[in-house]
Write an enzyme that holds these catalytic residues in place. Structure first.
Site, PDB file in Angstrom:
ATOM      1  N   GLY A  37     -76.287 118.825 -45.106  1.00  0.00           N
ATOM      2  CA  GLY A  37     -77.733 118.799 -45.701  1.00  0.00           C
ATOM      3  C   GLY A  37     -78.112 120.174 -45.601  1.00  0.00           C
ATOM      4  O   GLY A  37     -77.174 121.103 -45.642  1.00  0.00           O
ATOM      5  N   ARG A  44     -78.531 115.588 -32.769  1.00  0.00           N
ATOM      6  CA  ARG A  44     -79.405 114.803 -31.708  1.00  0.00           C
ATOM      7  C   ARG A  44     -78.585 114.321 -30.630  1.00  0.00           C
ATOM      8  O   ARG A  44     -77.373 113.988 -30.814  1.00  0.00           O
ATOM      9  CB  ARG A  44     -80.036 113.617 -32.403  1.00  0.00           C
ATOM     10  CG  ARG A  44     -81.167 113.979 -33.147  1.00  0.00           C
ATOM     11  CD  ARG A  44     -82.412 114.187 -32.358  1.00  0.00           C
ATOM     12  NE  ARG A  44     -83.532 114.580 -33.030  1.00  0.00           N
ATOM     13  CZ  ARG A  44     -83.892 115.709 -33.288  1.00  0.00           C
ATOM     14  NH1 ARG A  44     -83.439 116.659 -33.202  1.00  0.00           N
ATOM     15  NH2 ARG A  44     -85.241 115.744 -34.016  1.00  0.00           N
ATOM     16  N   GLU A  63     -82.718 113.516 -22.778  1.00  0.00           N
ATOM     17  CA  GLU A  63     -83.332 114.661 -22.450  1.00  0.00           C
ATOM     18  C   GLU A  63     -84.695 114.683 -21.539  1.00  0.00           C
ATOM     19  O   GLU A  63     -85.421 113.858 -21.868  1.00  0.00           O
ATOM     20  CB  GLU A  63     -83.713 115.422 -23.646  1.00  0.00           C
ATOM     21  CG  GLU A  63     -82.484 115.868 -24.647  1.00  0.00           C
ATOM     22  CD  GLU A  63     -82.543 116.542 -25.948  1.00  0.00           C
ATOM     23  OE1 GLU A  63     -83.903 116.896 -26.159  1.00  0.00           O
ATOM     24  OE2 GLU A  63     -81.719 116.709 -26.370  1.00  0.00           O
ATOM     25  N   HIS A  99     -82.031 122.151 -25.855  1.00  0.00           N
ATOM     26  CA  HIS A  99     -82.708 121.903 -27.037  1.00  0.00           C
ATOM     27  C   HIS A  99     -83.578 123.041 -27.650  1.00  0.00           C
ATOM     28  O   HIS A  99     -84.762 122.665 -27.868  1.00  0.00           O
ATOM     29  CB  HIS A  99     -83.443 120.443 -26.871  1.00  0.00           C
ATOM     30  CG  HIS A  99     -83.497 119.769 -28.235  1.00  0.00           C
ATOM     31  ND1 HIS A  99     -83.678 118.478 -28.418  1.00  0.00           N
ATOM     32  CD2 HIS A  99     -83.754 120.209 -29.414  1.00  0.00           C
ATOM     33  CE1 HIS A  99     -83.989 118.063 -29.665  1.00  0.00           C
ATOM     34  NE2 HIS A  99     -83.859 119.127 -30.451  1.00  0.00           N
TER      35      HIS A  99
END
Ligand code: NAP
Length: 320
Positions: free
Chosen positions: A152, A230, A259, A277
């Site tokens: 994407g 993710r 997380e 992250h």
């Protein structure tokens, strides 16, 4: 439309912009959130949240006059967008403004994994260079076969930024894209054919653990997994087993299943790089994401339309 509920934290500058437009209620400052929902939930027409915090359907159900949820972050797997669209609530996110930063972080993981910067830095700082002599060689990042899961906005930016390393690029997504790379219908087959697998799909049910034991084993004992998507996209238990059994060579991870909890096994393996992250976490990019989050709310208040609706809510934006 004048009362907004803010879920999670928000920088002071953004808060003062919102306060000029709305009456602001902050969930983090409330001692009894349930009482607030029961007594004042009906007044809330807008919510500001983040991809990390999201908002649960049980809260949305209590905000009877909610019209818009503006989420900071491109990933919105923490918000049930179909549930919202069915209720006429428009959900927005912050695509594109973070493509470059997340692609940079991916390149950093790619280079670190091949050239082992984390190991080499520790080698100097621990005194091992003096004690043991020159550090071992690492692998060159040049001329690799790289498979990208998710071609994407960000996947395409990653492919473009990788080009200076002269890779052969393969990709997998549910449908082929108009890009000059080799499309694979089957993820496991692509994993078998590539040396590096980069995950950059959305999270959520559709992609839950699609990087499973079969895919990791297919990537192989010299293969490298990079997950910047993710934590839910990769089966973390299978990942740890594959690394321990040497069925998978290396992993470079920005995201995890639960997380901020990172399993000790991943922290202590020398062939694993872990980041907290931080894919888009620079001052500049977070400011751009924050601005877009606010501008979606302000545009909606002024014109009844938003700038960047999530795909599930496109029709709502056209009809308003
Ligand atoms: P995007 O433009 O919507 O691209 C998503 C890609 O994933 C598309 O190519 C899509 O193609 C593919 N895809 C979706 N579902 C799939 C499935 N079930 N199987 C295989 N491929 C699938 O999204 P983006 O802007 O590039 O962002 C991608 C994701 O990156 C975000 O949703 C977020 O979770 C993650 N992200 C992480 C960070 C970080 O800090 N680590 C930062 C930003 C974004 P098809 O629809 O044809 O399958």
């Amino acid at each position: 439309m004048s009362e907004i509920l803010i879920m999670g934290n928000m920088p002071d500058k953004s808060l003062s912009i919102l306060k000029a437009e709305f009456t602001v209620h902050r969930a983090v400052e409330m001692t009894n959130f349930e009482k607030f929902l029961a007594e004042q939930g009906d007044k809330i027409s807008a919510v500001a949240t983040t991809g990390f915090v999201g908002i649960h359907n049980s809260i949305i159900e209590k905000l009877k006059n909610l019209q818009i949820i503006s989420s900071n972050g491109v990933g919105y797997d923490s918000i049930d967008a179909t549930f919202c669209a069915d209720r006429g609530i428009i959900v927005t996110h912050t695509p594109d403004v973070l493509n470059a930063e997340v692609a940079n972080t991916t390149i950093m993981l790619f280079l670190n994994s091949f050239r082992e910067f984390s190991f080499n830095e520790a080698y100097v700082k621990s005194g091992n260079w003096k004690l043991e002599g020159m550090a071992p060689y690492s692998r060159s990042p040049d001329n690799r076969v790289v498979g990208i899961l998710g071609m994407g906005r960000i996947g395409q930016e990653i492919a473009s930024r990788l080009s200076i390393f002269n890779p052969k690029i393969l990709y997998h997504s549910r449908s082929p894209k108009d890009v000059p790379y080799t499309y694979y219908e089957d993820l496991e087959t692509m994993a078998r054919d590539c040396e590096v697998l980069i995950c950059i799909t959305p999270g959520g049910l559709q992609t839950n653990k699609i990087v499973n034991e079969g895919v990791l084993t297919a990537l192989g004992s010299t293969g490298t997994l990079i997950n910047i998507a993710r934590g839910s996209v990769v089966d973390q238990t299978a990942l740890i087993s594959a690394l321990k059994d040497k069925r998978l060579g290396y992993a470079a991870l920005d995201v995890f299943e639960n997380e901020p909890n990172v399993p000790d096994e991943l922290i202590h393996m020398s062939n694993v790089i872990v980041l907290p992250h931080v894919g888009s976490a620079t001052f500049e990019t977070r400011a751009a994401m924050g601005d877009l989050t606010l501008n979606n709310l302000i545009e909606f208040k002024k014109n009844g339309k938003v700038i960047t609706p999530v795909p599930e809510c496109l029709n709502l934006n056209q009809n308003t």
